[in-house]
Design a protein around this motif. Structure first.
Motif, PDB file in Angstrom:
ATOM      1  N   PHE A 172       5.881  -1.631  99.612  1.00 61.74           N
ATOM      2  CA  PHE A 172       4.440  -1.463  99.440  1.00 61.74           C
ATOM      3  C   PHE A 172       4.143  -0.354  98.435  1.00 61.74           C
ATOM      4  O   PHE A 172       4.880   0.633  98.350  1.00 61.74           O
ATOM      5  N   LYS A 173       3.042  -0.519  97.670  1.00 61.24           N
ATOM      6  CA  LYS A 173       2.504   0.568  96.858  1.00 61.24           C
ATOM      7  C   LYS A 173       1.417   1.249  97.683  1.00 61.24           C
ATOM      8  O   LYS A 173       0.468   0.596  98.129  1.00 61.24           O
ATOM      9  N   VAL A 174       1.556   2.532  97.893  1.00 67.34           N
ATOM     10  CA  VAL A 174       0.672   3.255  98.811  1.00 67.34           C
ATOM     11  C   VAL A 174      -0.126   4.304  98.044  1.00 67.34           C
ATOM     12  O   VAL A 174       0.442   5.097  97.283  1.00 67.34           O
ATOM     13  N   LYS A 175      -1.440   4.284  98.221  1.00 71.09           N
ATOM     14  CA  LYS A 175      -2.320   5.273  97.611  1.00 71.09           C
ATOM     15  C   LYS A 175      -3.192   5.904  98.698  1.00 71.09           C
ATOM     16  O   LYS A 175      -3.287   5.381  99.818  1.00 71.09           O
ATOM     17  N   GLN A 176      -3.827   7.041  98.337  1.00 72.69           N
ATOM     18  CA  GLN A 176      -4.705   7.712  99.298  1.00 72.69           C
ATOM     19  C   GLN A 176      -5.983   8.189  98.616  1.00 72.69           C
ATOM     20  O   GLN A 176      -6.011   8.418  97.414  1.00 72.69           O
ATOM     21  N   ARG A 177      -7.042   8.238  99.368  1.00 74.36           N
ATOM     22  CA  ARG A 177      -8.278   8.893  98.955  1.00 74.36           C
ATOM     23  C   ARG A 177      -8.726   9.733 100.149  1.00 74.36           C
ATOM     24  O   ARG A 177      -8.465   9.385 101.305  1.00 74.36           O
ATOM     25  N   PHE A 178      -9.364  10.837  99.862  1.00 76.92           N
ATOM     26  CA  PHE A 178      -9.675  11.789 100.921  1.00 76.92           C
ATOM     27  C   PHE A 178     -11.110  11.625 101.420  1.00 76.92           C
ATOM     28  O   PHE A 178     -11.998  11.147 100.704  1.00 76.92           O
ATOM     29  N   SER A 179     -11.300  12.073 102.643  1.00 76.44           N
ATOM     30  CA  SER A 179     -12.631  12.022 103.248  1.00 76.44           C
ATOM     31  C   SER A 179     -12.784  13.220 104.179  1.00 76.44           C
ATOM     32  O   SER A 179     -11.834  13.595 104.888  1.00 76.44           O
ATOM     33  N   THR A 180     -13.978  13.802 104.124  1.00 75.73           N
ATOM     34  CA  THR A 180     -14.259  14.895 105.055  1.00 75.73           C
ATOM     35  C   THR A 180     -14.285  14.342 106.472  1.00 75.73           C
ATOM     36  O   THR A 180     -14.920  13.321 106.738  1.00 75.73           O
ATOM     37  N   SER A 181     -13.574  14.988 107.373  1.00 72.99           N
ATOM     38  CA  SER A 181     -13.488  14.470 108.735  1.00 72.99           C
ATOM     39  C   SER A 181     -13.188  15.609 109.696  1.00 72.99           C
ATOM     40  O   SER A 181     -12.610  16.635 109.311  1.00 72.99           O
ATOM     41  N   ASP A 182     -13.585  15.390 110.928  1.00 70.34           N
ATOM     42  CA  ASP A 182     -13.294  16.387 111.962  1.00 70.34           C
ATOM     43  C   ASP A 182     -11.892  16.234 112.529  1.00 70.34           C
ATOM     44  O   ASP A 182     -11.434  17.106 113.271  1.00 70.34           O
ATOM     45  N   VAL A 183     -11.217  15.091 112.211  1.00 70.76           N
ATOM     46  CA  VAL A 183      -9.853  14.914 112.718  1.00 70.76           C
ATOM     47  C   VAL A 183      -8.911  15.756 111.876  1.00 70.76           C
ATOM     48  O   VAL A 183      -9.266  16.261 110.812  1.00 70.76           O
TER      49      VAL A 183
ATOM     50  N   THR B 116      -4.556   1.278 100.122  1.00 70.25           N
ATOM     51  CA  THR B 116      -5.174   2.595  99.956  1.00 70.25           C
ATOM     52  C   THR B 116      -5.658   3.087 101.313  1.00 70.25           C
ATOM     53  O   THR B 116      -6.454   2.403 101.980  1.00 70.25           O
ATOM     54  N   PHE B 117      -5.169   4.236 101.731  1.00 72.03           N
ATOM     55  CA  PHE B 117      -5.575   4.836 103.003  1.00 72.03           C
ATOM     56  C   PHE B 117      -6.620   5.924 102.736  1.00 72.03           C
ATOM     57  O   PHE B 117      -6.474   6.718 101.796  1.00 72.03           O
ATOM     58  N   THR B 118      -7.631   5.937 103.550  1.00 72.65           N
ATOM     59  CA  THR B 118      -8.571   7.057 103.537  1.00 72.65           C
ATOM     60  C   THR B 118      -8.024   8.101 104.500  1.00 72.65           C
ATOM     61  O   THR B 118      -7.852   7.826 105.691  1.00 72.65           O
ATOM     62  N   VAL B 119      -7.742   9.284 103.949  1.00 78.54           N
ATOM     63  CA  VAL B 119      -7.035  10.315 104.715  1.00 78.54           C
ATOM     64  C   VAL B 119      -7.981  11.496 104.958  1.00 78.54           C
ATOM     65  O   VAL B 119      -8.728  11.900 104.061  1.00 78.54           O
ATOM     66  N   SER B 120      -7.908  12.014 106.151  1.00 72.87           N
ATOM     67  CA  SER B 120      -8.767  13.155 106.507  1.00 72.87           C
ATOM     68  C   SER B 120      -8.384  14.385 105.675  1.00 72.87           C
ATOM     69  O   SER B 120      -7.216  14.754 105.582  1.00 72.87           O
TER      70      SER B 120
ATOM     71  N   ASN C 161      -5.308  19.581  96.745  1.00 75.45           N
ATOM     72  CA  ASN C 161      -6.466  20.198  97.396  1.00 75.45           C
ATOM     73  C   ASN C 161      -7.329  19.189  98.155  1.00 75.45           C
ATOM     74  O   ASN C 161      -8.420  19.512  98.602  1.00 75.45           O
ATOM     75  N   ARG C 162      -6.803  17.941  98.270  1.00 71.66           N
ATOM     76  CA  ARG C 162      -7.485  16.891  99.029  1.00 71.66           C
ATOM     77  C   ARG C 162      -8.902  16.656  98.511  1.00 71.66           C
ATOM     78  O   ARG C 162      -9.877  16.645  99.263  1.00 71.66           O
ATOM     79  N   ILE C 163      -8.972  16.470  97.195  1.00 69.17           N
ATOM     80  CA  ILE C 163     -10.240  16.176  96.535  1.00 69.17           C
ATOM     81  C   ILE C 163     -10.103  14.829  95.836  1.00 69.17           C
ATOM     82  O   ILE C 163      -9.056  14.528  95.249  1.00 69.17           O
ATOM     83  N   ASN C 164     -11.119  13.992  95.886  1.00 66.11           N
ATOM     84  CA  ASN C 164     -11.137  12.734  95.150  1.00 66.11           C
ATOM     85  C   ASN C 164     -11.649  12.999  93.739  1.00 66.11           C
ATOM     86  O   ASN C 164     -12.534  13.831  93.532  1.00 66.11           O
ATOM     87  N   VAL C 165     -11.094  12.284  92.775  1.00 67.58           N
ATOM     88  CA  VAL C 165     -11.502  12.492  91.397  1.00 67.58           C
ATOM     89  C   VAL C 165     -11.785  11.150  90.745  1.00 67.58           C
ATOM     90  O   VAL C 165     -11.062  10.174  90.963  1.00 67.58           O
ATOM     91  N   THR C 166     -12.882  11.115  89.983  1.00 70.28           N
ATOM     92  CA  THR C 166     -13.256   9.926  89.221  1.00 70.28           C
ATOM     93  C   THR C 166     -13.283  10.292  87.746  1.00 70.28           C
ATOM     94  O   THR C 166     -13.860  11.313  87.370  1.00 70.28           O
TER      95      THR C 166
END
Length: 673
Positions: A470-481, A505-509, A535-540
Motif C-alpha cells: 500500500f501507498k500510505v499518506k497522512q493529513r493532520f487534524s486538530t483533535s482531542d485524541v 490517506t489517513f487523517t491523523v490527530s 510539526n503536524r501541519i497540512n500544507v497546500t
C-alpha cells in the motif's frame, strides 16, 4: 443439445465447444457447485451402437483412474433419456494444434516446458497400465496460463485387455501413428512414445513429418521413411533436442525410450551446455535374427562345399604309424626321461579346495559390497527456487539432476506474477537425483479486504500496510485524541482492493497544541513538506510568477511566518514558476468535464464513495488536494484550468484511495463544449 437445456437438473448447457466422431462437447454450468464444466455427450445416432458405448464407457473408466494436474479431470458420469454423458473439467484456452499455429515459432524452452507437462501426464497413465493410443495436438489442451492438459481417452486401453488393432482398421490419427500400429500390431507404451516424438517434431517445425493424399500413404511412410531432420528446418535447434525426436520416433520400438520418464529426463537437459556438440542419434544395429527359408539349390551347394572341405582336411592329416613304428627297443625305453613328479595341487587336494572356495567367497563379498554401493541412491539438495521463473528453475534443477514436477498456481501479494512462490520439497532438503520438484507459481496479486484502522497508531499502521504494497499518506487534524492516532481513513473498511494499486490517506490527530509558524519563503517544496510533517501541519501549494524568487522555491505563504497556528491547520504556500513571461496576458481559462463512476461496495446499505481531485495548472500543484467530494451515484465534475502559452495541465482522481483516472498534458483542445 440446445442452450439453456439443463442436463439431469444440474448442468445447464451454454454453448457447443466442438463435435467429434463419437461425441459432441458442450460448455455447461454446474448449478450446484457454481462452476463451468465441459459435457461430452454421446451422439444420438450412436447411442444404440454397443461398440461405441463400450468405447465411451472405457474413456470414463480410464479417466477416473487418472488424477494428474495435466490430465483433464472427470467430475461425473450419467445418462438421461438414453443419452450417455461425461462431465469433465473445462479448460479455457485452445488445443495444442491451434496453439502452435497461433504462436509459431515457439521458444525452445517453452517447447520443453509444454512437453515436460505432457510427458508427466502420460507417465501417470502408463503407471496405471493405460495406453492412450491417440496422442496428438488436438487432444492436448493449453489453458490461459500455458499449462497443458491431455484429454480424450476414448480409445485408451489397459494392457491387461490385450486388445489388438483390427486388420485394416487404424484407430487414432494417422499422422501420429506408430509403425507397429500401422502394420496392425498391438499398441504398447512405446507406441505412445512414438506419438509423443511426432508431437515434439510438430512443435519444433510447425508441421507433421509425413503428409499424403490418403491415410494409407501416410501410414506407409511411417514404417518406410526416415523422420525428416528438424535441424534442416532450423539449424538453431540443438542436436541434443533433435536426438530426442529421433530416438522417440525410431522405427523399431526397441530403439525408442524404455519409458516416458526416460524421455522426459533426456529432454530436460537438451539445452544444457554440457550437451553441445552431441553426435546425431543412430539406432543400434540389433542384427537380423529372423528365420530365413533357403532355396533347395542353395542347400545342396552348401552340403557339397562341406564335403569338399572335409576331404581336404583328411588329406592334410599325418599318416598314422604302424604298430612296429610305435614300439621301441628295450634300450630306448631305458634311456627315456623319468615321469614327472605329481604337482603340489594334486598332492594336496583338500588345501586346494579350501583356497578355491575361500577365493570365491571373498569375490562374492566384494561383489555384494560393490553392488550395494552402486545401488545406493545418489542424493542431492533442492536449490532455492523462490522468485525464479519456471524456465529459470528448470535450468537450475537440471544442474542437480532434478526436474520440474507438478505445477500449481496461486495468488500472492509478495511474489510477482509468473515467479515461484515455493517448491515441494523445499529448498535445502535432501532428495534423490532424478526426483521431480513440484512448484507453486504466482498468478499475481490477490485483492484483500481493507481493515478499519481508526483509533490506531498511524506509525504502526503505515509500517504494516507499506510492507504489503500500500501507498500510505497522512493529513493532520486538530483533535482531542492523542497525537499520532488515526481519526479517519479515505478507503472504506471492508472494501476489496489491490495493495499495490491503492493509496490510502489517513487523517491523523495533531493534538491540540499550537505551533509558531516558521517563515517558509525561499524554501523548496520538499523542505516545506518535511517541516509540515514534523510539526503536524497540512500544507497546500499554489503556483505563481515571481520576479524575486527562482522557479521551484516559495515566494509567499498564508499565514505569514511568525504566526501562531494550531496543529492540524492548513498553510498555503505559493511556489514560484519564475519571472512572469512576456505573453502572460495570453493565459487561457477553460473547463474539462470528467465522469466519476460510483463503486458499489456490496454492503446492505448504499455507501458513499470518497473522491479526491488533484489539479496542476498555473495556480495548482498536482501534489496538493484541489477538491474532495463524496458521491453515491455516477457523477460528472467540471475541472477548471488556467494555462499560459504552451503550458499543459494535469489531473488525477482518486476514489476510495485508488486512482481511477489520470491524464497529463491537458490543453484547451480537451475543453468540454
Amino acid at each position: 443439445m440446445t442452450p439453456n437445456y439443463t442436463l439431469s437438473g444440474r448442468y445447464r448447457i451454454i454453448r457447443s465447444l466442438g463435435e467429434g466422431g463419437m461425441a459432441n462437447v458442450y460448455l455447461a454450468h454446474d448449478l450446484i457447485l457454481d462452476r463451468d464444466v465441459a459435457v461430452k455427450l454421446l451422439r444420438l445416432d450412436l447411442r444404440d451402437d454397443p461398440k461405441t458405448i463400450k468405447r465411451f464407457q472405457r474413456e470414463a473408466l480410464a479417466t477416473t483412474e487418472l488424477v494428474h494436474p495435466h490430465i483433464v479431470s472427470l467430475y461425473d458420469v450419467g445418462e438421461e433419456n438414453g443419452m450417455q454423458y461425461l462431465v469433465m473439467e473445462y479448460v479455457k484456452g485452445m488445443d495444442l494444434k491451434n496453439y502452435i499455429k497461433a504462436h509459431f515459432p515457439l521458444p525452445l524452452q517453452q517447447v520443453i516446458d509444454i512437453m515436460e507437462q505432457i510427458l508427466s501426464a502420460v507417465a501417470t497413465a502408463h503407471a496405471h497400465n493405460i495406453i492412450h493410443r491417440d496422442l496428438k495436438p488436438q487432444n492436448i489442451l493449453i489453458d490461459e496460463q500455458g499449462n497443458a492438459k491431455i484429454t480424450d481417452f476414448g480409445i485408451a486401453v489397459a494392457l491387461s485387455e490385450h486388445t489388438m488393432t483390427q486388420t485394416n482398421t487404424i484407430l487414432g490419427s494417422v499422422h501420429y501413428l506408430s509403425p507397429e500400429q500401422a502394420r496392425g500390431s498391438m499398441a504398447t507404451k512405446q507406441s505412445d512414445i512414438y506419438s509423443l516424438g511426432i508431437i515434439l517434431y510438430e512443435m519444433l517445425t510447425g508441421s507433421v513429418p509425413f503428409k499424403g493424399e490418403t491415410a494409407v500413404s501416410i501410414a506407409l511412410k511411417h514404417f518406410q521413411n526416415e523422420i525428416p531432420s528438424v535441424r534442416e528446418f532450423d539449424a538453431a535447434i540443438p542436436q541434443a533436442l533433435e536426438n530426442v525426436v529421433l530416438r522417440a520416433t525410431a522405427k523399431d520400438p526397441r530403439d525408442r525410450y524404455a519409458t516416458v520418464a526416460d524421455m522426459a529426463s533426456d529432454l530436460l537437459t537438451t539445452l544444457s551446455e554440457s550437451r553441445v556438440g552431441e553426435k546425431r542419434f543412430e539406432p543400434a544395429d540389433l542384427g537380423n535374427d529372423e528365420t530365413k527359408i533357403m532355396p533347395s539349390a542353395d542347400i545342396a551347394a552348401a552340403i557339397a562345399a562341406n564335403r569338399r572341405a572335409d576331404a581336404a582336411k583328411k588329406d592334410r592329416q599325418p599318416t598314422p604309424k604302424t604298430p612296429h613304428q610305435q614300439s621301441k627297443p628295450t634300450d630306448e625305453v631305458k634311456n627315456e626321461a623319468p615321469l614327472p613328479k605329481r604337482s603340489w595341487s594334486k598332492r594336496h587336494p583338500i588345501r586346494r579346495r579350501i583356497i578355491l572356495y575361500g577365493s570365491i567367497a571373498i569375490l562374492l563379498i566384494v561383489a555384494i559390497v560393490v553392488g550395494l554401493e552402486l545401488s545406493r541412491p545418489q542424493m542431492t539438495t533442492v536449490p532455492k527456487l523462490t522468485g525464479m521463473t519456471q524456465a529459470q528453475a528448470t535450468k537450475v534443477l537440471a544442474k542437480r539432476q532434478l526436474s520440474v514436477g507438478t505445477i500449481k498456481h496461486a495468488k500472492s501479494n509478495e511474489v510477482a506474477k509468473n515467479e515461484i512462490i515455493k517448491s515441494t520439497p523445499g529448498s535445502k532438503q535432501s532428495v534423490q537425483q532424478r526426483s521431480r520438484i513440484s512448484l507453486t507459481i504466482s498468478n499475481g496479486e490477490k485483492k484483500v479486504n481493507f481493515g478499519n484502522y481508526v483509533n490506531e497508531n498511524y506509525a504502526d499502521v503505515k509500517s504494516t500496510l507499506s510492507s504489503v504494497g500500500f501507498k500510505v499518506k497522512q493529513r493532520f487534524s486538530t483533535s482531542d485524541v492523542a497525537a499520532g492516532q488515526i481519526v479517519s481513513q479515505d478507503v472504506v473498511a471492508g472494501s476489496s482492493v489491490l495493495p499495490t494499486n491503492t493509496t490510502v490517506t489517513f487523517t491523523v490527530s495533531a493534538g491540540s497544541r499550537y505551533v509558531a509558524l516558521r517563515d517558509l519563503t525561499g524554501e523548496s517544496q520538499s523542505d516545506i513538506v518535511n517541516y509540515a510533517t514534523a510539526n503536524r501541519i497540512n500544507v497546500t501549494f499554489k503556483q505563481g510568477y515571481s520576479d524575486d524568487q527562482k522557479a521551484g522555491y516559495s515566494y509567499d505563504q498564508d499565514p505569514e511566518g511568525g504566526a501562531s497556528v494550531r496543529a492540524g491547520s492548513t498553510v498555503t504556500v505559493n511556489m514560484s514558476k519564475g519571472s512572469q513571461p512576456a505573453n502572460a496576458d495570453l493565459a487561457e481559462s477553460f473547463k474539462v468535464k470528467v465522469k466519476i463512476p460510483y463503486q458499489s461496495l456490496n454492503t446492505a446499505t448504499a455507501t458513499a464513495n470518497d473522491v479526491k481531485i488533484y489539479l496542476e495548472d498555473d495556480s495548482h500543484v498536482i501534489g496538493s488536494l484541489y477538491r474532495e467530494i463524496t458521491i453515491t451515484d455516477n457523477t460528472r465534475v467540471s475541472l477548471p484550468f488556467q494555462l499560459t502559452g504552451s503550458q499543459t495541465g494535469k489531473y488525477r482522481i482518486v476514489r476510495n484511495g485508488v486512482t481511477i483516472a489520470e491524464k497529463n498534458k491537458i490543453t484547451n483542445k480537451d475543453a468540454s463544449n
